[in-house]
Write a protein that holds these residues in place. Structure first.
Motif, PDB file in Angstrom:
ATOM      1  N   ASP A 101      -8.192  66.312 -52.999  1.00  0.00           N
ATOM      2  CA  ASP A 101      -7.210  67.273 -53.512  1.00  0.00           C
ATOM      3  C   ASP A 101      -6.403  66.728 -54.682  1.00  0.00           C
ATOM      4  OD1 ASP A 101      -8.021  69.096 -51.647  1.00  0.00           O
ATOM      5  OD2 ASP A 101      -6.475  68.549 -50.175  1.00  0.00           O
ATOM      6  N   GLY A 102      -6.620  65.471 -55.048  1.00  0.00           N
ATOM      7  CA  GLY A 102      -5.951  64.905 -56.217  1.00  0.00           C
ATOM      8  C   GLY A 102      -4.644  64.196 -55.928  1.00  0.00           C
ATOM      9  N   ALA A 103      -4.368  63.842 -54.673  1.00  0.00           N
ATOM     10  CA  ALA A 103      -3.124  63.139 -54.348  1.00  0.00           C
ATOM     11  C   ALA A 103      -3.233  61.674 -54.756  1.00  0.00           C
ATOM     12  CB  ALA A 103      -2.838  63.239 -52.855  1.00  0.00           C
ATOM     13  N   ASN A 104      -2.165  61.157 -55.366  1.00  0.00           N
ATOM     14  CA  ASN A 104      -2.144  59.745 -55.741  1.00  0.00           C
ATOM     15  C   ASN A 104      -1.672  58.897 -54.569  1.00  0.00           C
ATOM     16  OD1 ASN A 104       0.674  60.068 -55.662  1.00  0.00           O
ATOM     17  ND2 ASN A 104       0.775  60.518 -57.867  1.00  0.00           N
ATOM     18  N   GLY A 105      -1.560  57.587 -54.766  1.00  0.00           N
ATOM     19  CA  GLY A 105      -1.187  56.686 -53.683  1.00  0.00           C
ATOM     20  C   GLY A 105       0.200  56.952 -53.128  1.00  0.00           C
ATOM     21  N   TRP A 106       1.167  57.192 -54.003  1.00  0.00           N
ATOM     22  CA  TRP A 106       2.525  57.459 -53.551  1.00  0.00           C
ATOM     23  C   TRP A 106       2.602  58.757 -52.747  1.00  0.00           C
ATOM     24  CZ3 TRP A 106       6.388  54.358 -52.962  1.00  0.00           C
ATOM     25  CH2 TRP A 106       7.682  54.845 -52.797  1.00  0.00           C
ATOM     26  N   GLN A 107       1.891  59.782 -53.189  1.00  0.00           N
ATOM     27  CA  GLN A 107       1.882  61.055 -52.455  1.00  0.00           C
ATOM     28  C   GLN A 107       1.184  60.912 -51.115  1.00  0.00           C
ATOM     29  OE1 GLN A 107      -0.017  63.527 -55.397  1.00  0.00           O
ATOM     30  NE2 GLN A 107       1.934  64.321 -56.183  1.00  0.00           N
ATOM     31  N   ARG A 108       0.102  60.131 -51.067  1.00  0.00           N
ATOM     32  CA  ARG A 108      -0.566  59.914 -49.790  1.00  0.00           C
ATOM     33  C   ARG A 108       0.347  59.189 -48.815  1.00  0.00           C
ATOM     34  NH1 ARG A 108      -5.073  58.589 -53.095  1.00  0.00           N
ATOM     35  NH2 ARG A 108      -4.694  56.370 -52.731  1.00  0.00           N
ATOM     36  N   PHE A 109       1.162  58.273 -49.326  1.00  0.00           N
ATOM     37  CA  PHE A 109       2.062  57.542 -48.428  1.00  0.00           C
ATOM     38  C   PHE A 109       3.124  58.462 -47.848  1.00  0.00           C
ATOM     39  CE2 PHE A 109       6.059  55.212 -47.827  1.00  0.00           C
ATOM     40  CZ  PHE A 109       5.665  54.288 -46.872  1.00  0.00           C
ATOM     41  N   TRP A 110       3.802  59.260 -48.701  1.00  0.00           N
ATOM     42  CA  TRP A 110       4.914  60.089 -48.234  1.00  0.00           C
ATOM     43  C   TRP A 110       4.447  61.342 -47.492  1.00  0.00           C
ATOM     44  CZ3 TRP A 110       9.489  58.412 -47.488  1.00  0.00           C
ATOM     45  CH2 TRP A 110      10.030  57.409 -48.292  1.00  0.00           C
ATOM     46  N   ARG A 111       3.271  61.864 -47.806  1.00  0.00           N
ATOM     47  CA  ARG A 111       2.791  63.093 -47.190  1.00  0.00           C
ATOM     48  C   ARG A 111       1.902  62.843 -45.971  1.00  0.00           C
ATOM     49  NH1 ARG A 111       3.200  67.312 -50.948  1.00  0.00           N
ATOM     50  NH2 ARG A 111       5.086  66.923 -52.178  1.00  0.00           N
ATOM     51  N   ILE A 112       1.297  61.655 -45.875  1.00  0.00           N
ATOM     52  CA  ILE A 112       0.366  61.395 -44.782  1.00  0.00           C
ATOM     53  C   ILE A 112       0.802  60.188 -43.955  1.00  0.00           C
ATOM     54  CG2 ILE A 112      -2.016  60.807 -44.206  1.00  0.00           C
ATOM     55  CD1 ILE A 112      -2.886  62.247 -46.750  1.00  0.00           C
ATOM     56  N   THR A 113       0.896  59.046 -44.617  1.00  0.00           N
ATOM     57  CA  THR A 113       1.130  57.800 -43.877  1.00  0.00           C
ATOM     58  C   THR A 113       2.463  57.813 -43.152  1.00  0.00           C
ATOM     59  OG1 THR A 113      -0.190  56.599 -45.516  1.00  0.00           O
ATOM     60  CG2 THR A 113       1.228  55.297 -44.063  1.00  0.00           C
ATOM     61  N   GLY A 137      -0.344  50.905 -36.062  1.00  0.00           N
ATOM     62  CA  GLY A 137      -0.193  52.343 -36.243  1.00  0.00           C
ATOM     63  C   GLY A 137      -1.039  52.878 -37.393  1.00  0.00           C
ATOM     64  N   LEU A 138      -1.164  52.114 -38.468  1.00  0.00           N
ATOM     65  CA  LEU A 138      -1.982  52.547 -39.601  1.00  0.00           C
ATOM     66  C   LEU A 138      -3.455  52.658 -39.222  1.00  0.00           C
ATOM     67  CD1 LEU A 138      -0.421  50.490 -42.543  1.00  0.00           C
ATOM     68  CD2 LEU A 138      -0.350  52.969 -42.242  1.00  0.00           C
ATOM     69  N   GLY A 144       8.262  45.002 -43.417  1.00  0.00           N
ATOM     70  CA  GLY A 144       7.122  45.037 -42.508  1.00  0.00           C
ATOM     71  C   GLY A 144       6.185  46.193 -42.794  1.00  0.00           C
ATOM     72  N   LEU A 145       6.736  47.377 -43.094  1.00  0.00           N
ATOM     73  CA  LEU A 145       5.903  48.539 -43.424  1.00  0.00           C
ATOM     74  C   LEU A 145       5.162  48.315 -44.733  1.00  0.00           C
ATOM     75  CD1 LEU A 145       4.945  51.422 -42.920  1.00  0.00           C
ATOM     76  CD2 LEU A 145       7.069  52.246 -43.961  1.00  0.00           C
ATOM     77  N   ALA A 146       5.853  47.766 -45.746  1.00  0.00           N
ATOM     78  CA  ALA A 146       5.199  47.509 -47.026  1.00  0.00           C
ATOM     79  C   ALA A 146       4.048  46.508 -46.867  1.00  0.00           C
ATOM     80  CB  ALA A 146       6.222  46.985 -48.032  1.00  0.00           C
ATOM     81  N   LEU A 147       4.264  45.461 -46.089  1.00  0.00           N
ATOM     82  CA  LEU A 147       3.196  44.489 -45.860  1.00  0.00           C
ATOM     83  C   LEU A 147       2.048  45.091 -45.058  1.00  0.00           C
ATOM     84  CD1 LEU A 147       5.295  41.282 -45.086  1.00  0.00           C
ATOM     85  CD2 LEU A 147       3.944  41.760 -47.142  1.00  0.00           C
ATOM     86  N   ALA A 148       2.366  45.957 -44.091  1.00  0.00           N
ATOM     87  CA  ALA A 148       1.310  46.603 -43.312  1.00  0.00           C
ATOM     88  C   ALA A 148       0.432  47.482 -44.199  1.00  0.00           C
ATOM     89  CB  ALA A 148       1.930  47.430 -42.189  1.00  0.00           C
ATOM     90  N   VAL A 149       1.052  48.253 -45.101  1.00  0.00           N
ATOM     91  CA  VAL A 149       0.281  49.082 -46.032  1.00  0.00           C
ATOM     92  C   VAL A 149      -0.536  48.204 -46.975  1.00  0.00           C
ATOM     93  CG1 VAL A 149       0.471  50.765 -47.901  1.00  0.00           C
ATOM     94  CG2 VAL A 149       1.911  50.996 -45.878  1.00  0.00           C
ATOM     95  N   PHE A 150       0.040  47.080 -47.394  1.00  0.00           N
ATOM     96  CA  PHE A 150      -0.667  46.166 -48.294  1.00  0.00           C
ATOM     97  C   PHE A 150      -1.899  45.563 -47.618  1.00  0.00           C
ATOM     98  CE2 PHE A 150      -1.209  41.761 -49.794  1.00  0.00           C
ATOM     99  CZ  PHE A 150      -1.579  42.015 -51.110  1.00  0.00           C
TER     100      PHE A 150
END
Length: 330
Positions: free
Chosen positions: A230-242, A215-216, A124-130
């Protein structure tokens, strides 16, 4: 010069304050009006609160107390009708815990609940981000993912029973087409629990998708823009922000999914009826089997199993509250 003009300014100001000060009768009237307003506000609050309290007492408190009373007595069909069931205190709980079905039912309940929540939440989280990234037909696809959630559980369970049928199911037809052997999904002790897990995960994904997508939408876009600068990639944005900002929504989603999954009955009963043997029997199925699934129902042990299920749900709820408080304090 008159006495009024001859009075000093301080005296005139004090005299004016005394003249403007309300009298004792006016103060009493104001106090009584404020008291009446408070009483009126309290009556309005109780008027809105009374239906909820009555509903909770009739449909929650009374059934819980009645179920507790049944678990502490020895009820049969005759004593259930005439109300003469004797007290046996905790004998029903001892009988349930020492039953050979208790261990498999507890294990199946734990596996069914935890595996369902992990896959439902993750997918569900993966589909929501997608779907959070707007693209063509995203709204249509998101609406199609809600179909499993909108269908009646009877229809969903019956459809999965047909798809997983050993002889004519489309799942086995697909396996045979790619050179794999057929699987007895609903009649094998090793696969029955897996079959009901697949169906329950499929049904629960849309709920997690809707909640996590909402929530997103509450996360400010400026945060992602600053992270991109700041140069964050998609994976970093997910784990550090989302993921950190979704913690409150994730916690309540997991808790609701936990409470719902613990009491799942209809999917398992329609697909396997808890069998073969006790390979897919959970506490909800076991309680129904004891109370209604035989010619001589055991109402009291069934009530004891139901109370154990309630205790498990309450324990997880208390754990959630404690974790949530720690998160708020940190």
């Amino acid at each position: 010069m008159s006495p009024e003009t001859a009075a000093p300014p301080i005296a005139r100001g004090a005299a004016e304050k005394v003249a403007l000060r309300p009298s004792g009768g006016q103060q009493i009237d104001r106090r009584s009006s404020r008291a009446k307003e408070r009483r009126r506000a309290q009556l309005i609050a109780w008027a809105f609160l009374t239906p909820v309290v009555v509903y909770l007492l009739v449909f929650y408190a009374f059934p819980l107390l009645r179920n507790l009373d049944m678990s502490l007595r020895d009820y049969s069909v005759r004593t259930f009708v005439d109300g003469s069931a004797p007290w046996v205190w905790f004998n029903n709980y001892v009988a349930v815990i020492t039953s050979p079905t208790f261990g498999p039912a507890l294990l199946n309940t734990a596996v069914f609940t935890l595996v369902s929540i992990v896959f439902q939440f993750s997918i569900g989280l993966a589909l929501a981000v997608f779907f959070y990234r707007s693209f063509r037909l995203s709204g249509v696809l998101r609406a199609l993912f809600l179909v499993p959630w909108l269908l009646p559980l009877l229809v969903s369970a019956s459809t999965w029973s047909w798809m997983l049928n050993s002889n004519s199911g489309v799942i086995n037809s697909f396996l045979n087409a790619v050179g794999l052997p057929s699987v007895n999904w609903l009649t094998s002790p090793h696969w029955a629990l897996v079959a009901v897990l697949i169906a329950n995960i499929w049904i629960g994904i849309p709920f997690n998708l809707v909640i996590m997508y909402s929530g997103l939408q509450n996360i400010p876009a400026d945060v992602y823009e600053a992270a991109s600068i700041d140069g964050a990639n998609g994976w970093q944005r997910f784990w550090r922000i989302t993921f950190p900002l979704l913690r409150p929504v994730s916690a309540i989603t997991i808790l609701l999914g936990l409470v719902y999954t613990l009491k799942v009955f209809d999917i398992i009963w329609i697909m396997t009826r808890g069998g073969p043997g006790s390979s897919s029997t959970t506490f909800a199925i076991w309680a129904y089997q004891l109370g209604f699934g035989s010619t001589l129902p055991d109402f009291s042990p069934a009530a004891a199993v139901g109370n154990l299920l309630i205790v498990i749900a309450v324990v997880f709820g208390l754990v959630y509250i404690r974790v949530q408080r720690r998160m708020d304090l940190s």
